[in-house]
Motif scaffolding. Sequence first.
Motif, PDB file in Angstrom:
ATOM      1  N   PHE A 105      58.415 -78.365 -39.505  1.00 20.52           N
ATOM      2  CA  PHE A 105      57.410 -77.705 -40.208  1.00 20.52           C
ATOM      3  C   PHE A 105      57.560 -76.785 -40.300  1.00 20.52           C
ATOM      4  O   PHE A 105      58.170 -75.469 -39.247  1.00 20.52           O
ATOM      5  CB  PHE A 105      56.903 -77.833 -39.051  1.00 20.52           C
ATOM      6  CG  PHE A 105      55.533 -79.259 -39.058  1.00 20.52           C
ATOM      7  CD1 PHE A 105      54.651 -80.265 -39.245  1.00 20.52           C
ATOM      8  CD2 PHE A 105      56.468 -80.582 -37.168  1.00 20.52           C
ATOM      9  CE1 PHE A 105      54.358 -80.975 -39.182  1.00 20.52           C
ATOM     10  CE2 PHE A 105      55.760 -81.730 -37.176  1.00 20.52           C
ATOM     11  CZ  PHE A 105      54.567 -82.142 -38.441  1.00 20.52           C
ATOM     12  N   LEU A 106      57.253 -75.654 -41.890  1.00 22.03           N
ATOM     13  CA  LEU A 106      57.074 -73.999 -41.875  1.00 22.03           C
ATOM     14  C   LEU A 106      55.956 -73.760 -41.071  1.00 22.03           C
ATOM     15  O   LEU A 106      54.914 -73.749 -42.180  1.00 22.03           O
ATOM     16  CB  LEU A 106      58.042 -74.519 -43.374  1.00 22.03           C
ATOM     17  CG  LEU A 106      59.323 -74.472 -43.575  1.00 22.03           C
ATOM     18  CD1 LEU A 106      59.595 -76.090 -42.965  1.00 22.03           C
ATOM     19  CD2 LEU A 106      59.465 -73.721 -44.088  1.00 22.03           C
ATOM     20  N   GLY A 107      55.319 -72.870 -40.305  1.00 21.48           N
ATOM     21  CA  GLY A 107      54.543 -72.000 -39.377  1.00 21.48           C
ATOM     22  C   GLY A 107      55.010 -71.114 -39.851  1.00 21.48           C
ATOM     23  O   GLY A 107      56.102 -70.451 -40.306  1.00 21.48           O
ATOM     24  N   GLY A 108      54.442 -70.030 -39.022  1.00 23.36           N
ATOM     25  CA  GLY A 108      54.609 -68.720 -39.423  1.00 23.36           C
ATOM     26  C   GLY A 108      53.720 -67.446 -39.999  1.00 23.36           C
ATOM     27  O   GLY A 108      53.228 -68.024 -40.479  1.00 23.36           O
ATOM     28  N   ALA A 109      53.253 -66.539 -39.997  1.00 27.95           N
ATOM     29  CA  ALA A 109      52.352 -65.440 -40.648  1.00 27.95           C
ATOM     30  C   ALA A 109      53.032 -64.993 -42.361  1.00 27.95           C
ATOM     31  O   ALA A 109      51.542 -65.098 -42.884  1.00 27.95           O
ATOM     32  CB  ALA A 109      52.607 -64.321 -40.422  1.00 27.95           C
ATOM     33  N   ASN A 110      54.487 -65.459 -42.578  1.00 27.22           N
ATOM     34  CA  ASN A 110      54.562 -64.896 -43.773  1.00 27.22           C
ATOM     35  C   ASN A 110      54.585 -66.456 -44.340  1.00 27.22           C
ATOM     36  O   ASN A 110      55.469 -67.203 -44.764  1.00 27.22           O
ATOM     37  CB  ASN A 110      55.770 -64.162 -44.046  1.00 27.22           C
ATOM     38  CG  ASN A 110      56.092 -63.848 -45.391  1.00 27.22           C
ATOM     39  OD1 ASN A 110      55.691 -64.231 -46.795  1.00 27.22           O
ATOM     40  ND2 ASN A 110      56.479 -63.135 -46.107  1.00 27.22           N
ATOM     41  N   ARG A 111      53.908 -66.522 -45.131  1.00 23.21           N
ATOM     42  CA  ARG A 111      53.237 -67.759 -46.295  1.00 23.21           C
ATOM     43  C   ARG A 111      53.925 -68.186 -47.205  1.00 23.21           C
ATOM     44  O   ARG A 111      54.886 -69.056 -47.720  1.00 23.21           O
ATOM     45  CB  ARG A 111      51.883 -68.340 -45.909  1.00 23.21           C
ATOM     46  CG  ARG A 111      51.296 -68.214 -45.195  1.00 23.21           C
ATOM     47  CD  ARG A 111      51.449 -69.367 -44.254  1.00 23.21           C
ATOM     48  NE  ARG A 111      51.436 -70.799 -44.437  1.00 23.21           N
ATOM     49  CZ  ARG A 111      52.849 -71.388 -43.255  1.00 23.21           C
ATOM     50  NH1 ARG A 111      53.841 -70.550 -42.305  1.00 23.21           N
ATOM     51  NH2 ARG A 111      53.342 -72.080 -43.753  1.00 23.21           N
ATOM     52  N   GLU A 112      54.166 -67.243 -47.705  1.00 21.61           N
ATOM     53  CA  GLU A 112      55.402 -67.280 -49.259  1.00 21.61           C
ATOM     54  C   GLU A 112      56.709 -67.667 -49.073  1.00 21.61           C
ATOM     55  O   GLU A 112      57.312 -67.968 -49.284  1.00 21.61           O
ATOM     56  CB  GLU A 112      54.739 -65.838 -49.628  1.00 21.61           C
ATOM     57  CG  GLU A 112      55.662 -65.711 -51.416  1.00 21.61           C
ATOM     58  CD  GLU A 112      55.378 -67.424 -52.015  1.00 21.61           C
ATOM     59  OE1 GLU A 112      56.358 -67.037 -52.811  1.00 21.61           O
ATOM     60  OE2 GLU A 112      54.829 -67.307 -52.222  1.00 21.61           O
ATOM     61  N   ALA A 113      57.279 -67.096 -47.789  1.00 25.08           N
ATOM     62  CA  ALA A 113      58.464 -67.110 -47.232  1.00 25.08           C
ATOM     63  C   ALA A 113      58.739 -68.439 -47.007  1.00 25.08           C
ATOM     64  O   ALA A 113      59.675 -69.252 -47.038  1.00 25.08           O
ATOM     65  CB  ALA A 113      58.749 -65.963 -46.134  1.00 25.08           C
ATOM     66  N   ALA A 114      57.450 -69.255 -46.518  1.00 26.23           N
ATOM     67  CA  ALA A 114      57.461 -70.327 -46.341  1.00 26.23           C
ATOM     68  C   ALA A 114      57.978 -71.428 -46.915  1.00 26.23           C
ATOM     69  O   ALA A 114      58.560 -72.334 -46.795  1.00 26.23           O
ATOM     70  CB  ALA A 114      56.860 -70.668 -44.709  1.00 26.23           C
TER      71      ALA A 114
END
Length: 202
Positions: A105-114
């Motif tokens: 799972f790739l979360g976090g606030a920077n969705r483009e980086a995810a």
Amino acid sequence: MMEHGERVIIEGVEFKAALTIRSDIGLLALHGAKEGGTAELVHEVAARTGATALVFTQPFGSPVHIPSHRMSEAPCEALREFLSHVSLTVSLHGHLRPEAPRSIFLGGANREAARVLGRPLALLVPAFDTVTDLELIPNGLRGLNPHNPVNLTRAGGVQVELPLAARTSRPERVQGAPETPPRAVADALATGVGKLTAERLG
């Protein structure tokens, strides 16, 4: 390259924080002792890509899990230095969700980086399901708390939640021995961090 080691007490638990300053892309393992393989992956991927690395381990006793957002409140100079130097963070964690034993799972606030980081994971480790859609990530693994260190750098970051099989090649952990993460996962993360650096999403 600069290296800094620090012992810090967080909620009564002693941690060792190991910081290596390199580029402004940062790799973070907050639970390196509790979530096996994450510390080893941070050290390897950072060395291969020239990224800054910060790893927290617990040198004594049984590892304790302190939620990420509470780790940011600790009086830790290494963490403060990491957050001031780094523009974009990739924070590695481990999950044991029985309903998702093959999901990364790739979360976090920077969705483009995810999404950028997720492409090589999906391509190079097809045995796992790489999930970047927040709606499909369990609430507790989304990494969106504004006090979570992954979101405290200038461009925010990506919280990578790895199942057990994606962070260790051994079926049973030997206490105190380093983990051996799967080669394909380390390669995919290194490729993704390289792309983040090249695209300057931080």
